[in-house]
Scaffold this active site. Structure first.
Site, PDB file in Angstrom:
ATOM      1  N   ILE A  17       6.099  -4.636   0.871  1.00 34.47           N
ATOM      2  CA  ILE A  17       6.451  -6.000   0.439  1.00 34.47           C
ATOM      3  C   ILE A  17       6.899  -5.998  -1.017  1.00 34.47           C
ATOM      4  O   ILE A  17       7.896  -6.636  -1.375  1.00 34.47           O
ATOM      5  CB  ILE A  17       5.267  -6.966   0.680  1.00 34.47           C
ATOM      6  CG1 ILE A  17       4.985  -7.048   2.187  1.00 34.47           C
ATOM      7  CG2 ILE A  17       5.572  -8.352   0.110  1.00 34.47           C
ATOM      8  CD1 ILE A  17       3.768  -7.852   2.588  1.00 34.47           C
ATOM      9  N   THR A  40       0.312   4.692  -1.276  1.00 34.62           N
ATOM     10  CA  THR A  40       1.053   4.371  -0.041  1.00 34.62           C
ATOM     11  C   THR A  40       2.504   3.998  -0.360  1.00 34.62           C
ATOM     12  O   THR A  40       3.349   4.018   0.528  1.00 34.62           O
ATOM     13  CB  THR A  40       0.392   3.205   0.737  1.00 34.62           C
ATOM     14  OG1 THR A  40       0.305   2.072  -0.132  1.00 34.62           O
ATOM     15  CG2 THR A  40      -1.001   3.578   1.208  1.00 34.62           C
ATOM     16  N   GLY A  41       2.791   3.679  -1.613  1.00 31.91           N
ATOM     17  CA  GLY A  41       4.167   3.349  -2.005  1.00 31.91           C
ATOM     18  C   GLY A  41       5.054   4.587  -1.981  1.00 31.91           C
ATOM     19  O   GLY A  41       4.559   5.709  -1.981  1.00 31.91           O
ATOM     20  N   ASP A  61      -2.967   2.837 -11.558  1.00 34.50           N
ATOM     21  CA  ASP A  61      -3.835   2.322 -10.504  1.00 34.50           C
ATOM     22  C   ASP A  61      -4.462   1.008 -10.952  1.00 34.50           C
ATOM     23  O   ASP A  61      -4.969   0.908 -12.077  1.00 34.50           O
ATOM     24  CB  ASP A  61      -4.945   3.382 -10.281  1.00 34.50           C
ATOM     25  CG  ASP A  61      -5.631   3.197  -8.955  1.00 34.50           C
ATOM     26  OD1 ASP A  61      -6.166   2.093  -8.721  1.00 34.50           O
ATOM     27  OD2 ASP A  61      -5.615   4.153  -8.158  1.00 34.50           O
ATOM     28  N   ILE A  62      -4.455   0.027 -10.064  1.00 31.71           N
ATOM     29  CA  ILE A  62      -5.017  -1.281 -10.446  1.00 31.71           C
ATOM     30  C   ILE A  62      -6.536  -1.233 -10.629  1.00 31.71           C
ATOM     31  O   ILE A  62      -7.131  -2.164 -11.149  1.00 31.71           O
ATOM     32  CB  ILE A  62      -4.639  -2.402  -9.440  1.00 31.71           C
ATOM     33  CG1 ILE A  62      -5.117  -2.064  -8.018  1.00 31.71           C
ATOM     34  CG2 ILE A  62      -3.147  -2.664  -9.467  1.00 31.71           C
ATOM     35  CD1 ILE A  62      -4.974  -3.220  -7.038  1.00 31.71           C
ATOM     36  N   TYR A 149     -11.409  -5.133   5.845  1.00 31.30           N
ATOM     37  CA  TYR A 149     -10.150  -5.536   5.212  1.00 31.30           C
ATOM     38  C   TYR A 149     -10.112  -7.052   5.000  1.00 31.30           C
ATOM     39  O   TYR A 149      -9.825  -7.534   3.895  1.00 31.30           O
ATOM     40  CB  TYR A 149      -8.952  -5.092   6.068  1.00 31.30           C
ATOM     41  CG  TYR A 149      -7.624  -5.603   5.569  1.00 31.30           C
ATOM     42  CD1 TYR A 149      -7.080  -5.110   4.386  1.00 31.30           C
ATOM     43  CD2 TYR A 149      -6.925  -6.596   6.253  1.00 31.30           C
ATOM     44  CE1 TYR A 149      -5.863  -5.581   3.908  1.00 31.30           C
ATOM     45  CE2 TYR A 149      -5.714  -7.066   5.792  1.00 31.30           C
ATOM     46  CZ  TYR A 149      -5.181  -6.562   4.623  1.00 31.30           C
ATOM     47  OH  TYR A 149      -3.992  -7.038   4.149  1.00 31.30           O
ATOM     48  N   VAL A 179       3.275  -9.250   8.643  1.00 31.00           N
ATOM     49  CA  VAL A 179       4.600  -9.078   8.042  1.00 31.00           C
ATOM     50  C   VAL A 179       5.255  -7.804   8.579  1.00 31.00           C
ATOM     51  O   VAL A 179       4.587  -6.790   8.773  1.00 31.00           O
ATOM     52  CB  VAL A 179       4.482  -8.988   6.505  1.00 31.00           C
ATOM     53  CG1 VAL A 179       5.862  -9.025   5.860  1.00 31.00           C
ATOM     54  CG2 VAL A 179       3.605 -10.112   5.968  1.00 31.00           C
TER      55      VAL A 179
HETATM   56  C1  UD1 Z   1      -3.995  -7.272  10.516  1.00 33.29           C
HETATM   57  C2  UD1 Z   1      -4.122  -8.597   9.839  1.00 33.29           C
HETATM   58  C3  UD1 Z   1      -2.974  -8.853   8.898  1.00 33.29           C
HETATM   59  C4  UD1 Z   1      -2.844  -7.702   7.965  1.00 33.29           C
HETATM   60  C5  UD1 Z   1      -2.622  -6.438   8.768  1.00 33.29           C
HETATM   61  C6  UD1 Z   1      -2.552  -5.271   7.830  1.00 33.29           C
HETATM   62  C7  UD1 Z   1      -5.201 -10.152  11.375  1.00 33.29           C
HETATM   63  C8  UD1 Z   1      -4.958 -11.298  12.275  1.00 33.29           C
HETATM   64  N1  UD1 Z   1      -4.098  -9.663  10.814  1.00 33.29           N
HETATM   65  O1  UD1 Z   1      -3.013  -7.333  11.411  1.00 33.29           O
HETATM   66  O2  UD1 Z   1      -3.220 -10.013   8.153  1.00 33.29           O
HETATM   67  O3  UD1 Z   1      -1.812  -7.923   7.061  1.00 33.29           O
HETATM   68  O4  UD1 Z   1      -3.718  -6.241   9.621  1.00 33.29           O
HETATM   69  O5  UD1 Z   1      -2.533  -4.079   8.545  1.00 33.29           O
HETATM   70  O6  UD1 Z   1      -6.298  -9.715  11.143  1.00 33.29           O
HETATM   71  N2  UD1 Z   1      -1.247  -2.625  18.430  1.00 33.29           N
HETATM   72  C9  UD1 Z   1      -0.917  -1.977  19.603  1.00 33.29           C
HETATM   73  N3  UD1 Z   1      -0.312  -0.756  19.500  1.00 33.29           N
HETATM   74  C10 UD1 Z   1      -0.050  -0.137  18.312  1.00 33.29           C
HETATM   75  C11 UD1 Z   1      -0.414  -0.820  17.115  1.00 33.29           C
HETATM   76  C12 UD1 Z   1      -1.027  -2.064  17.224  1.00 33.29           C
HETATM   77  O7  UD1 Z   1      -1.144  -2.468  20.700  1.00 33.29           O
HETATM   78  O8  UD1 Z   1       0.513   0.970  18.315  1.00 33.29           O
HETATM   79  C13 UD1 Z   1      -1.866  -3.958  18.541  1.00 33.29           C
HETATM   80  C14 UD1 Z   1      -3.164  -4.077  17.787  1.00 33.29           C
HETATM   81  O9  UD1 Z   1      -4.239  -3.653  18.566  1.00 33.29           O
HETATM   82  C15 UD1 Z   1      -3.183  -5.582  17.492  1.00 33.29           C
HETATM   83  C16 UD1 Z   1      -1.703  -5.951  17.353  1.00 33.29           C
HETATM   84  O10 UD1 Z   1      -0.974  -4.885  17.958  1.00 33.29           O
HETATM   85  O11 UD1 Z   1      -3.744  -6.298  18.567  1.00 33.29           O
HETATM   86  C17 UD1 Z   1      -1.246  -6.096  15.929  1.00 33.29           C
HETATM   87  O12 UD1 Z   1      -1.739  -4.983  15.197  1.00 33.29           O
HETATM   88  P1  UD1 Z   1      -1.309  -4.672  13.691  1.00 33.29           P
HETATM   89  O13 UD1 Z   1       0.151  -4.699  13.563  1.00 33.29           O
HETATM   90  O14 UD1 Z   1      -2.050  -3.463  13.278  1.00 33.29           O
HETATM   91  O15 UD1 Z   1      -1.791  -5.924  12.860  1.00 33.29           O
HETATM   92  P2  UD1 Z   1      -3.153  -6.782  12.878  1.00 33.29           P
HETATM   93  O16 UD1 Z   1      -4.326  -5.901  13.043  1.00 33.29           O
HETATM   94  O17 UD1 Z   1      -2.959  -7.966  13.716  1.00 33.29           O
END
Ligand code: UD1
Length: 319
Positions: A17, A40-41, A61-62, A149, A179
């Site tokens: 971002i 990670t950047g 580092d922050i 997190y 995002v």
């Molecule tokens: C979470 C946080 C979000 C944060 C992000 C950072 C919530 C609602 N959201 O996102 O605010 O910025 O982490 O990492 O808590 N999935 C699959 N297959 C994959 C990868 C993921 O099925 O290969 C599924 C996950 O199990 C999940 C969904 O896709 O149900 C979204 O996963 P992901 O993109 O990792 O984001 P969140 O965990 O929702």
């Protein structure tokens, strides 16, 4: 408030971002200091910025308060995007998530206070909500994150608010919802969209954790960048917390099917694995507040955003 003529600090400038934000900020007549520790950047994301006289990089580092205090003497706006941004990573190493996301934010707030900055914009997260009883998620709902997190982002958000209330720092917190977009590399710690696109373009099956009925409100990074600019310039934003999302959701199985279609790979089969620990089921934002106080109206629907993201992955593969 105007961005022109401002001295701006972007933490996490080489991250997903942060790098998209710097790219947009460079279209204004402002000076930008990018801070990153490159954990990670990626250096390749800031190579072009370094050619611009209005961009300066500070590698650091922050968590290192002394370094921040020494390096920053005169800043108008801080966009605090640096974080260890992954639920999975926080399950494996909660202490690092805490140190970067909470202590790092507190360090920057102290700098913001000391330098009397005009605005401090904080990258919060939808994960602060945890599982809510109802949808869509509204800013004033009870917050009960269960992943480390989410807890770290909530603690940081509370510090941000405290510095607004107690010390009068002009803060704004933006709760980003899932995002995605260019510069989000695929890794076990990155968002599902980058992982699916990367796998599908390599003719591998997307893997769904659970039955795929879980839903998310996916937000294109350019909309997030716009929200940051509005948060930095609108006085009506000060002291507030906003959901930054699209206000629409899609299930993960529909998402996989849509990406397969957009990549012309519908023949690839989807695979399923057990649900992931720490996952919430549903996420959908109410963005009424952001519309009202920030004048934030998302410009990218999922199809458009996915197309741009797929193009970026393809250009990376051919380039
Ligand atoms: C979470 C946080 C979000 C944060 C992000 C950072 C919530 C609602 N959201 O996102 O605010 O910025 O982490 O990492 O808590 N999935 C699959 N297959 C994959 C990868 C993921 O099925 O290969 C599924 C996950 O199990 C999940 C969904 O896709 O149900 C979204 O996963 P992901 O993109 O990792 O984001 P969140 O965990 O929702």
């Amino acid at each position: 408030m105007d961005l022109d003529g401002k001295k701006i600090l972007v933490t996490g400038a080489a991250g997903f971002i942060g790098s998209n934000l710097v790219s947009k900020l460079l279209t204004y007549d402002c000076k930008i200091i990018g801070l990153d520790n490159f954990s990670t950047g990626r250096r390749e994301y800031i190579e072009n910025f370094l050619k611009n006289q209005r961009f300066n990089l500070i590698e650091g580092d922050i968590r290192n308060f002394n370094l921040l205090q020494k390096k920053f003497t005169n800043i108008d706006i801080i966009f605090h995007e640096a974080a260890l941004s992954s639920v999975i990573r926080s399950l494996e190493d909660p202490l690092s998530s805490h140190e970067v996301n909470v202590t790092g934010t507190l360090n920057l707030l102290l700098i913001a206070k000391e330098l009397n900055v005009e605005r401090f914009v904080f990258a919060s997260s939808s994960s602060v909500y945890g599982e809510t009883k109802t949808l869509p998620k509204q800013e004033d709902m009870p917050l009960s994150p269960f992943s480390p997190y989410g807890v770290s982002k909530l603690a940081a958000e509370k510090y941000v608010y405290s510095f607004y209330k107690i010390y009068g720092v002009n803060t704004v917190s933006l709760r980003y919802f899932n995002v995605y977009g260019p510069n989000q590399v695929a890794s076990p710690y990155s968002g599902v969209i980058s992982i699916f696109i990367s796998r599908i373009l390599q003719n591998q099956s997307p893997i769904i954790f659970g039955d795929g009925t879980q839903t998310r409100d996916f937000t294109f990074v350019k909309d997030v960048v716009e929200a940051n600019l509005l948060a930095a310039t609108k006085d009506t934003a000060i002291g507030r917390v906003f959901n930054i999302a699209t206000g629409k959701r899609i299930s993960i199985i529909e998402l996989a099917q849509l990406i397969l279609k957009l990549c012309n790979k519908s023949r690839i089969k989807i695979q399923f694995q057990p649900p992931r620990a720490g996952d919430i089921l549903h996420s959908l934002a109410d963005i009424t507040l952001a519309k009202k106080f920030l004048n934030y109206f998302p410009q990218f629907d999922l199809q458009q955003g996915l197309k741009e993201t797929i193009d970026w992955f393809q250009s990376k593969r051919t380039g």
